[in-house]
Design a protein around this motif. Structure first.
Motif, PDB file in Angstrom:
ATOM      1  N   TYR A 125      41.408   0.530   3.089  1.00 56.89           N
ATOM      2  CA  TYR A 125      40.658   0.968   1.900  1.00 56.89           C
ATOM      3  C   TYR A 125      41.542   1.835   1.003  1.00 56.89           C
ATOM      4  N   PHE A 126      42.302   2.738   1.624  1.00 58.26           N
ATOM      5  CA  PHE A 126      43.133   3.654   0.833  1.00 58.26           C
ATOM      6  C   PHE A 126      44.213   2.908   0.051  1.00 58.26           C
ATOM      7  N   GLU A 127      44.734   1.834   0.635  1.00 59.02           N
ATOM      8  CA  GLU A 127      45.746   1.075  -0.114  1.00 59.02           C
ATOM      9  C   GLU A 127      45.106   0.393  -1.321  1.00 59.02           C
ATOM     10  N   ARG A 128      43.907  -0.172  -1.122  1.00 55.11           N
ATOM     11  CA  ARG A 128      43.263  -0.879  -2.243  1.00 55.11           C
ATOM     12  C   ARG A 128      42.819   0.091  -3.325  1.00 55.11           C
ATOM     13  N   ARG A 129      42.356   1.273  -2.907  1.00 56.16           N
ATOM     14  CA  ARG A 129      41.839   2.239  -3.891  1.00 56.16           C
ATOM     15  C   ARG A 129      42.983   2.976  -4.577  1.00 56.16           C
ATOM     16  N   PHE A 130      44.056   3.251  -3.819  1.00 58.39           N
ATOM     17  CA  PHE A 130      45.179   4.014  -4.387  1.00 58.39           C
ATOM     18  C   PHE A 130      46.450   3.169  -4.291  1.00 58.39           C
ATOM     19  N   ASN A 131      47.296   3.443  -3.290  1.00 62.30           N
ATOM     20  CA  ASN A 131      48.461   2.578  -3.085  1.00 62.30           C
ATOM     21  C   ASN A 131      48.993   2.746  -1.665  1.00 62.30           C
ATOM     22  N   ARG A 132      50.114   2.104  -1.396  1.00 60.18           N
ATOM     23  CA  ARG A 132      50.625   2.022  -0.028  1.00 60.18           C
ATOM     24  C   ARG A 132      50.921   3.399   0.581  1.00 60.18           C
ATOM     25  N   ASN A 133      51.435   4.322  -0.242  1.00 60.06           N
ATOM     26  CA  ASN A 133      51.795   5.638   0.302  1.00 60.06           C
ATOM     27  C   ASN A 133      50.576   6.409   0.784  1.00 60.06           C
ATOM     28  N   VAL A 134      49.477   6.292   0.043  1.00 63.25           N
ATOM     29  CA  VAL A 134      48.249   6.985   0.462  1.00 63.25           C
ATOM     30  C   VAL A 134      47.747   6.350   1.760  1.00 63.25           C
ATOM     31  N   ARG A 135      47.956   5.036   1.869  1.00 64.94           N
ATOM     32  CA  ARG A 135      47.564   4.346   3.101  1.00 64.94           C
ATOM     33  C   ARG A 135      48.299   4.937   4.306  1.00 64.94           C
ATOM     34  N   ILE A 136      49.585   5.235   4.127  1.00 67.44           N
ATOM     35  CA  ILE A 136      50.373   5.784   5.242  1.00 67.44           C
ATOM     36  C   ILE A 136      49.806   7.144   5.658  1.00 67.44           C
ATOM     37  N   LEU A 137      49.485   7.997   4.659  1.00 67.66           N
ATOM     38  CA  LEU A 137      48.899   9.313   4.965  1.00 67.66           C
ATOM     39  C   LEU A 137      47.575   9.145   5.715  1.00 67.66           C
ATOM     40  N   ALA A 138      46.752   8.196   5.243  1.00 68.57           N
ATOM     41  CA  ALA A 138      45.445   7.975   5.876  1.00 68.57           C
ATOM     42  C   ALA A 138      45.614   7.437   7.295  1.00 68.57           C
ATOM     43  N   THR A 139      46.622   6.584   7.500  1.00 74.23           N
ATOM     44  CA  THR A 139      46.855   6.019   8.840  1.00 74.23           C
ATOM     45  C   THR A 139      47.202   7.129   9.825  1.00 74.23           C
ATOM     46  N   ILE A 140      48.065   8.058   9.387  1.00 77.25           N
ATOM     47  CA  ILE A 140      48.443   9.180  10.263  1.00 77.25           C
ATOM     48  C   ILE A 140      47.200  10.001  10.611  1.00 77.25           C
ATOM     49  N   ALA A 141      46.383  10.300   9.581  1.00 77.63           N
ATOM     50  CA  ALA A 141      45.194  11.135   9.804  1.00 77.63           C
ATOM     51  C   ALA A 141      44.200  10.432  10.723  1.00 77.63           C
ATOM     52  N   ILE A 142      43.985   9.146  10.504  1.00 76.41           N
ATOM     53  CA  ILE A 142      42.955   8.433  11.274  1.00 76.41           C
ATOM     54  C   ILE A 142      43.397   8.233  12.720  1.00 76.41           C
ATOM     55  N   LEU A 143      44.689   8.013  12.933  1.00 76.90           N
ATOM     56  CA  LEU A 143      45.171   7.853  14.309  1.00 76.90           C
ATOM     57  C   LEU A 143      45.039   9.174  15.067  1.00 76.90           C
ATOM     58  N   GLY A 144      45.331  10.290  14.384  1.00 76.47           N
ATOM     59  CA  GLY A 144      45.149  11.609  14.998  1.00 76.47           C
ATOM     60  C   GLY A 144      43.705  11.833  15.397  1.00 76.47           C
ATOM     61  N   TYR A 145      42.798  11.426  14.521  1.00 78.76           N
ATOM     62  CA  TYR A 145      41.354  11.576  14.758  1.00 78.76           C
ATOM     63  C   TYR A 145      40.928  10.766  15.988  1.00 78.76           C
ATOM     64  N   MET A 146      41.399   9.524  16.059  1.00 81.12           N
ATOM     65  CA  MET A 146      40.950   8.651  17.158  1.00 81.12           C
ATOM     66  C   MET A 146      41.573   9.048  18.497  1.00 81.12           C
ATOM     67  N   ILE A 147      42.852   9.458  18.471  1.00 76.22           N
ATOM     68  CA  ILE A 147      43.505   9.888  19.717  1.00 76.22           C
ATOM     69  C   ILE A 147      42.788  11.133  20.254  1.00 76.22           C
ATOM     70  N   GLY A 148      42.410  12.048  19.347  1.00 83.89           N
ATOM     71  CA  GLY A 148      41.666  13.248  19.749  1.00 83.89           C
ATOM     72  C   GLY A 148      40.348  12.886  20.414  1.00 83.89           C
ATOM     73  N   TYR A 149      39.677  11.902  19.838  1.00 84.04           N
ATOM     74  CA  TYR A 149      38.402  11.445  20.390  1.00 84.04           C
ATOM     75  C   TYR A 149      38.591  10.834  21.781  1.00 84.04           C
ATOM     76  N   ILE A 150      39.672  10.072  21.949  1.00 86.13           N
ATOM     77  CA  ILE A 150      39.962   9.463  23.258  1.00 86.13           C
ATOM     78  C   ILE A 150      40.178  10.578  24.290  1.00 86.13           C
ATOM     79  N   ALA A 151      40.910  11.624  23.876  1.00 85.87           N
ATOM     80  CA  ALA A 151      41.176  12.748  24.789  1.00 85.87           C
ATOM     81  C   ALA A 151      39.875  13.407  25.229  1.00 85.87           C
ATOM     82  N   ILE A 152      38.954  13.607  24.279  1.00 85.20           N
ATOM     83  CA  ILE A 152      37.668  14.232  24.624  1.00 85.20           C
ATOM     84  C   ILE A 152      36.895  13.333  25.593  1.00 85.20           C
ATOM     85  N   GLY A 153      36.985  12.025  25.394  1.00 83.22           N
ATOM     86  CA  GLY A 153      36.335  11.075  26.312  1.00 83.22           C
ATOM     87  C   GLY A 153      36.890  11.196  27.721  1.00 83.22           C
TER      88      GLY A 153
END
Lengths: 67, 668
Positions: free
Chosen positions: B112-140
């Motif tokens: 979504y971030f690439e379509r709404r903005f561009n590739r660089n914002v996508r990279i920032l969002a990918t880093i943030a979302i992976l951090g979010y999901m890994i944290g969730y896995i740890a809590i599990g």
């Protein structure tokens, strides 16, 4: 355990539905600002949900204090 | 630690048997995966009720029995707060994010971030979302470890490593269709197990009246005290869970997005979300919390039976052991909870693999066959599992799982939530403003973490600051506020006109610097070469952030203001919204290399359909929930009523059974 002060009983309910209501109203306003029967139905379902939860929290608070 | 609850081999045989049953169930449905698209998204075919029930296991699994039972024991019925505050954001979800995700076929949040903005914002969002999901896995993993700790008596980390290895085996069996169906089964089992604990608990106490009257009024209020204690108060949890958590769950949970992508239409997705929040969340909150309430009542009515020395996170296991007089029933309840946690973790591991494959790996390693990507997904799943185990050490520092989860939500979700939200609902939100939301927002959040009294204090609503874990919940208000302020302020500074100017200006500098570097007639000195290389690199980076800033068309279909365009792009022509009937017909194969269906003239009229409209055809047995179904396009009609001609590829991908009638619905 806390004493049954206003801060413990009704203030959280009021804050939840005023702050939550502002967020909810912003969402509804965007939908309104952005005729299909399906969309109209969902618009009413969304309103129903807000008052449904308001009713649940009001009832549960009243029940805890009186029953 | 010592083994607090004694078990016999029968207990572990039942646990292993339950896991084998769930694994078998998942692997049966795994055969519906034909390629990576099925593995991650399982096609858009399922009915709302099937998706709703499969969401229950994700919701109950992640917001688990352990952490809510602990808070319910400590603070009473107000443990239900977090399940009962999700409705406020539903208008944004039902009419904003859900149709955008569905119609634009967005594969992931970074997409979504690439379509709404561009590739660089996508990279920032990918880093943030992976951090979010890994944290969730740890809590599990931590939750599973704490569930089994009093039963095994092993060291917590030994349990977590064993659980992680089992999770790794578990995920390789399925893919998204298997995940949906195992979660569907577990949704029913969990609700049954949770309510069983409640009924057995009431029975153990001697009746509902004894339970109700044993608890003081303060304990029975549905919301916590407004601003105290600091580790559980209404206003902090409203901002942490009701705002950051609700938006995180509805807008950022890749596992949940993949579920909604699997519904047969946007309207079915809306039904699934609304039914879940209206009816299943209130039931779920009783299911996950009641062990704490029962435990409290037992500790008051029969204190001699209650072990007052247990850790809060072990309340659930203690109550389940106490009220189930049979070891078989106790084993079933523990197996149901652990298997559901496993499902939640697996959904997340599957989602991490989807993000890494689609956002990072596929753009780099192109044109490989599906087998290659599926194999890569397996390795990525193993890596995500390993990172999740390593991240457990951070969350284990908090006194309870609830606070660990609260701090995590308050910190990880705000930048992404604000960037997604402004991206969907505010046309003027620009690319550089999105970058600022991530970078400036993260910097201000870091400052808030370093100086909580000075920066978060003004927002604390009177909550006392705990020096060990300052403002675990209300920091969500500060964090959301600074990210929102960054996004809005920088949108006014870097308007689209300014971005266009920056794009032209930096493009000129890049060309100029490159000309100096490539000039063979007048070679430049070493210092000059370093200078122009730095200038070229820096301006090139700035330029890459503002690429396509003036492209108005890129906003079509991805903001709430252009949803009609999204539907048009999805169909490929103007949608047909005239309501029609849903006839039951028999199918016949029509050999063709193209993909289409043909109905009779009369039935086209019944359905109010035109050639080129989209149609959804499913086995007429509704209880299948869309497992045997397919989407296609209406082609030229014929004259045989009650018959639909379908091309062989549709019969194959729809898994339609010979001789079984099908139901046809015009989609748009």
């Amino acid at each position: 355990m806390h004493e049954l002060t206003f801060f413990r009983t009704w203030l959280p309910v009021i804050y939840l539905y005023v702050a939550g209501g502002i967020i909810f109203s912003a969402g509804m306003l965007i939908i309104y600002k952005s005729s299909r029967p399906m969309h109209k139905r969902w618009f009413y379902v969304l309103f129903f949900g807000y008052f449904y939860y308001l009713g649940i929290h009001t009832f549960l608070t009243y029940a805890a204090l009186n029953f | 630690m010592e083994q607090a609850i004694q078990t016999t081999p029968i207990f572990w045989i039942i646990i292993a048997g339950y896991f084998a049953l769930i694994l078998g169930f998942g692997s049966y449905f795994a055969r519906y995966n034909k390629n990576t698209n099925d593995f991650f998204f399982s096609g858009r075919r399922f009915s709302w009720w099937l998706i709703t029930m499969s969401i229950v296991a994700t919701g109950v699994g992640s917001h688990s029995f352990l952490k809510y039972s602990a808070k319910a024991f400590e603070h009473g019925f107000s443990s239900t707060m977090t399940y009962m505050n999700d409705w406020f954001f539903l208008p944004f979800f039902l009419f904003g994010w859900l149709p955008i995700v569905y119609y634009t076929r967005i594969r992931s949040i970074p997409d979504y971030f690439e379509r709404r903005f561009n590739r660089n914002v996508r990279i920032l969002a990918t880093i943030a979302i992976l951090g979010y999901m890994i944290g969730y896995i740890a809590i599990g993993f931590l939750t599973m470890g704490k569930t089994l700790e009093p039963l095994l008596g092993w060291d917590l980390y030994t349990i977590i490593w064993v659980v992680a290895i089992i999770a790794g085996i578990y995920i390789t069996f399925g893919g998204q269709t298997a995940v949906i169906f195992t979660d569907l089964a577990q949704g029913f089992v969990l609700i049954f197990a949770g309510l069983l604990v409640f009924i057995l608990g009431i029975n153990f106490l001697g009746g509902f009246d004894i339970f109700w009257n044993a608890l003081p009024p303060d304990f029975k209020l549905p919301l916590a005290h407004f601003n105290k204690p600091s580790n559980f108060n209404f206003v902090g949890i409203f901002w942490q869970d009701g705002v950051a958590g609700s938006v995180g769950f509805l807008f950022m949970n890749q596992g949940l997005i993949m579920r909604f992508m699997a519904t047969k239409s946007v309207n079915e997705g809306r039904k699934a979300a609304a039914f879940n929040i209206l009816f299943l969340l209130p039931i779920s909150t009783v299911v996950v919390s009641n062990a704490g309430w029962i435990g409290k009542a037992i500790s008051i009515v029969t204190p001699e039976k209650w072990d007052a020395s247990i850790k809060l996170d072990h309340v659930f296991t203690q109550v389940a052991a106490l009220v189930t007089t049979s070891e078989v029933v106790f084993a079933f309840i523990i197996a149901a909870v652990v298997a559901a946690l496993m499902s939640t973790v697996d959904t997340l591991i599957n989602a991490v693999a989807a993000v890494v494959i689609n956002d990072i790996y596929r753009p780099i390693v192109k044109d490989k066959d599906d087998k290659h990507y599926l194999k890569a997904a397996m390795y990525i799943s193993a890596g995500a599992t390993l990172l999740g185990v390593v991240a457990v050490t951070f969350f284990d520092n908090f006194p309870t799982l609830y606070e660990a989860h609260g701090f995590f939500h308050s910190t990880m979700t705000p930048p992404l939530v604000i960037a997604i939200f402004l991206g969907i609902f505010w046309k003027r939100y620009t690319t550089l403003a999105a970058v600022s939301t991530f970078l400036v927002g993260a910097f201000l959040m870091y400052l808030g973490n370093k100086y909580p009294a000075g920066l978060i204090g003004p927002f604390d609503h009177g909550i006392a600051m705990d020096p060990d874990h300052p403002y675990s919940y209300i920091r969500a208000l500060y964090n959301t506020g600074v990210c929102l302020a960054s996004g809005v302020v920088f949108s006014f500074i870097f308007t689209r006109k300014v971005e266009v100017r920056i794009e032209k200006f930096t493009a000129n500098i890049v060309v100029n610097a490159k000309a100096h570097l490539n000039n063979t007639e007048q070679p430049i000195s070493i210092v000059g070469r370093v200078y122009y290389t730095v200038v070229w690199g820096f301006t090139n980076m700035i330029n890459s952030f503002v690429l396509n800033a003036a492209d108005d068309e890129k906003l079509d279909g991805i903001t709430v203001w252009t949803l009609d365009k999204a539907r048009e792009m999805f169909k490929g022509s103007k949608p047909n919204d005239v309501p029609g009937e849903e006839p039951i017909v028999h199918w016949k194969i029509e050999e063709s290399t193209e993909s289409y269906v043909r109905f009779s003239h009369n039935q086209m009229k019944e359905m109010a359909a035109n050639v080129g409209d989209l149609v959804y055809i499913s086995d007429k047995r509704r209880w299948l929930g869309g497992l045997k179904s397919v989407h296609s396009v209406y082609a030229e009609p014929h004259d045989e009523d009650g018959i639909v001609y379908m091309t062989p590829d549709l019969i194959d991908s729809g898994l339609l059974v010979e001789g079984k009638a099908v139901r046809a619905e015009k989609e748009m």
